[in-house]
Scaffold this active site. Structure first.
Site, PDB file in Angstrom:
ATOM      1  N   GLU A   1      77.717  46.631  32.635  1.00  0.00           N
ATOM      2  CA  GLU A   1      77.291  46.075  31.340  1.00  0.00           C
ATOM      3  C   GLU A   1      76.326  44.703  31.563  1.00  0.00           C
ATOM      4  O   GLU A   1      77.082  43.844  32.022  1.00  0.00           O
ATOM      5  CB  GLU A   1      77.961  46.075  30.357  1.00  0.00           C
ATOM      6  CG  GLU A   1      77.372  45.435  29.030  1.00  0.00           C
ATOM      7  CD  GLU A   1      78.194  45.363  27.635  1.00  0.00           C
ATOM      8  OE1 GLU A   1      79.279  46.172  27.795  1.00  0.00           O
ATOM      9  OE2 GLU A   1      78.045  44.959  26.783  1.00  0.00           O
TER      10      GLU A   1
ATOM     11  N   LYS B   1      86.738  44.634  21.834  1.00  0.00           N
ATOM     12  CA  LYS B   1      85.983  45.186  23.065  1.00  0.00           C
ATOM     13  C   LYS B   1      85.342  44.159  23.778  1.00  0.00           C
ATOM     14  O   LYS B   1      85.101  44.331  25.076  1.00  0.00           O
ATOM     15  CB  LYS B   1      84.811  46.221  22.388  1.00  0.00           C
ATOM     16  CG  LYS B   1      83.926  46.975  23.275  1.00  0.00           C
ATOM     17  CD  LYS B   1      82.819  46.352  23.904  1.00  0.00           C
ATOM     18  CE  LYS B   1      81.987  47.237  24.817  1.00  0.00           C
ATOM     19  NZ  LYS B   1      80.892  46.529  25.525  1.00  0.00           N
TER      20      LYS B   1
ATOM     21  N   ASP C   1      95.204  49.213  36.791  1.00  0.00           N
ATOM     22  CA  ASP C   1      94.916  50.484  35.826  1.00  0.00           C
ATOM     23  C   ASP C   1      94.347  50.203  34.573  1.00  0.00           C
ATOM     24  O   ASP C   1      95.169  49.782  33.594  1.00  0.00           O
ATOM     25  CB  ASP C   1      96.370  51.111  35.987  1.00  0.00           C
ATOM     26  CG  ASP C   1      96.164  52.467  35.083  1.00  0.00           C
ATOM     27  OD1 ASP C   1      95.392  52.772  34.247  1.00  0.00           O
ATOM     28  OD2 ASP C   1      97.354  53.136  34.987  1.00  0.00           O
TER      29      ASP C   1
ATOM     30  N   HIS D   1      70.931  39.400  25.448  1.00  0.00           N
ATOM     31  CA  HIS D   1      70.689  40.793  25.990  1.00  0.00           C
ATOM     32  C   HIS D   1      69.068  41.121  26.348  1.00  0.00           C
ATOM     33  O   HIS D   1      69.160  41.855  27.123  1.00  0.00           O
ATOM     34  CB  HIS D   1      71.265  41.750  24.803  1.00  0.00           C
ATOM     35  CG  HIS D   1      72.664  41.904  24.696  1.00  0.00           C
ATOM     36  ND1 HIS D   1      73.444  42.819  24.187  1.00  0.00           N
ATOM     37  CD2 HIS D   1      73.534  41.332  25.468  1.00  0.00           C
ATOM     38  CE1 HIS D   1      74.594  42.574  24.326  1.00  0.00           C
ATOM     39  NE2 HIS D   1      74.856  41.904  25.068  1.00  0.00           N
TER      40      HIS D   1
HETATM   41  C1  MEV Z   1      79.205  43.819  23.600  1.00  0.00           C
HETATM   42  O1  MEV Z   1      79.171  44.248  24.670  1.00  0.00           O
HETATM   43  C2  MEV Z   1      80.296  42.852  23.052  1.00  0.00           C
HETATM   44  C3  MEV Z   1      80.223  42.257  21.728  1.00  0.00           C
HETATM   45  O2  MEV Z   1      79.893  43.284  20.658  1.00  0.00           O
HETATM   46  C4  MEV Z   1      81.541  41.642  21.422  1.00  0.00           C
HETATM   47  C5  MEV Z   1      81.610  41.048  20.300  1.00  0.00           C
HETATM   48  O3  MEV Z   1      80.837  41.355  19.103  1.00  0.00           O
HETATM   49  O4  MEV Z   1      82.317  40.243  19.733  1.00  0.00           O
HETATM   50  C6  MEV Z   1      79.044  41.186  21.788  1.00  0.00           C
END
Ligand code: MEV
Length: 436
Positions: free
Chosen positions: A85, A281, A297, A394
């Protein structure tokens, strides 16, 4: 519909590739060529990679990146990250540098205890079994000593063992829960071997135990397996500084305003599961990238991390923030059952290289590095979200990808990065800019 096959695993690698290309690929020639181009036939590395899995026909390549300037407990690391990513490594590096200038990351391992479970059913009287368990436990420890001896020499082994009566939830169901210390190994093989041995010994030991001789029937082992829920194999990473020191020129607001907004964003992730999932995430963007680079793992780490995040019944943020007495403090508690010995850690040549770059850490040092990267990643994401918004960064990466795709020259890339600073990036706007 697809085509089925018998004896696929017995075919040669080339025959497997040919078969899948002919029966499933839209362009068989191209597919075969592609699969071939990602391999090093006859090389040692290829042999090693093919040994990791079954039915291999090619390699799947991922970028191996570096995030320098991670100051963790006063030591500087350059952290290898494997992730596909865009923005993740850039964010980790920016965050590492930002905190390097503010004292770095403090990390502390809070525990290293791993868990294994022997699930069995038994038709006898629960109180008799519970009463006999101290004797049973002693025998089990003695009879598994041949498996635990080496681990004990390294400072690990079985820490304790308890019998859980689960019959109120499931008839005749009991569990022997065993806690382990597995030192620098992740420990799955060791734990599972010990548990399977316990399973095999169970009925003989029950038969000899005081008070169990006249109980009806015998125990049936349902399964013997480690638990990937390891809430006591856990590390804390934290950063802190006076609120006014948070300021930098890209913040776009006063430091105290940022601190309050940031802390509020963390609080939202603590109370709202929808936000917590995205928030965590972001933490795992960093965690998984180091887990992958060191051939640990990632499924186990993810499963445990999310179970831990939901340990009180609601899924919540793994990180926390506090602004008190003019001090900004941000920390992450995360369970990480990792190894730096065994598994693929030294078999995968790039994992070996990653561990070497990290100074060949032991498992507890690696836990601290990974937690610091997770916290750095989380800081970068929430900082972007509460200031410029996430799309700015991004879009810059997106722009670079489009420019690469359109094979822009170096001069065009520089000009485009400048031109699109305040403009919308899309495939068509970039193509128009390049005059294509
Ligand atoms: C994107 O891979 C991860 C984010 O969405 C994490 C977040 O919102 O804290 C930017």
């Amino acid at each position: 519909m697809g085509t089925s096959v018998n004896g696929f695993s017995k075919l040669s690698k080339e025959a497997k590739a040919k078969w899948v290309a002919e029966h499933y690929a839209s362009n068989p020639e191209e597919t075969l060529q592609l699969m071939k181009s990602f391999q090093q036939p006859g090389s040692e590395v290829q042999k090693v990679l093919d040994g990791f899995s079954e039915n291999t026909v090619s390699n799947f390549v991922m970028p191996f990146s570096l995030a320098p300037n991670f100051v963790i407990n006063g030591k500087v690391y350059c952290v290898p990250m494997v992730i596909e990513e865009s923005s993740v490594v850039a964010a980790a590096s920016a965050s590492a540098k930002y905190w390097m200038e503010r004292g770095g990351f403090n990390c502390e391992v809070l525990g290293t205890r791993k868990v294994g479970q022997l699930h069995f059913s038994w038709p006898g009287d629960a109180s008799a079994l519970l009463a006999a368990f101290p004797e049973i436990r002693q025998k089990l420890l003695e009879e598994t000593a041949h498996l635990t001896r080496n681990m004990e020499k390294r400072g690990g082994g079985i820490l304790d063992m308890e019998l859980l009566d689960m019959t109120s939830m499931e008839p005749e169901y009991y569990q022997i829960r065993v806690n382990f210390e597995t030192c620098d190994t992740m420990g799955a093989n060791f734990i599972n071997s010990v548990l399977e041995e316990i399973g095999m010994l169970l009925n003989d030991i029950f038969a000899e135990a005081d008070g169990l001789q006249h109980q009806p029937g015998s125990a049936t082992v349902i399964m013997a397996i480690l638990s990937n829920f390891t809430p006591e194999c856990i590390v804390r990473a934290s950063v802190e500084c006076p609120v006014e020191k948070l300021w930098d020129k890209n913040l776009g607001m006063e430091a105290d305003c940022f601190a309050e907004k940031f802390a509020k964003a963390i609080r939202i992730a603590e109370i709202d599961s929808y936000r917590a999932t995205t928030h965590n995430k972001g933490i795992f963007n960093g965690v998984d990238a180091v887990i992958l680079a060191t051939a640990n793992d990632f499924r186990a780490i993810e499963a445990c991390g999310h179970a831990f995040a939901a340990r009180d019944g609601q899924y919540r943020s793994l990180s926390h923030c506090e602004v008190r007495d003019g001090i900004f403090r941000f920390w992450l508690d995360i369970p990480l059952a990792v190894g730096t010995v065994g598994g693929l850690t030294h078999l995968h040549p790039m994992a070996k290289c990653a561990l070497d770059i990290l100074g060949n850490p032991g498992a507890t040092e690696l836990m601290q590095i990974i937690a610091a990267v997770g916290l750095a990643q989380n800081f970068a994401a929430v900082r972007s979200l509460t200031t410029t918004g996430i799309q700015k960064g991004h879009m810059k990466m997106h722009l670079t990808n489009i420019l690469n795709h359109l094979q822009a020259s170096e001069a065009q890339v520089i000009a485009a990065l400048d031109y699109f600073e305040d403009k919308k990036v899309s495939f068509s706007t970039v193509r128009a800019f390049l005059g294509r």
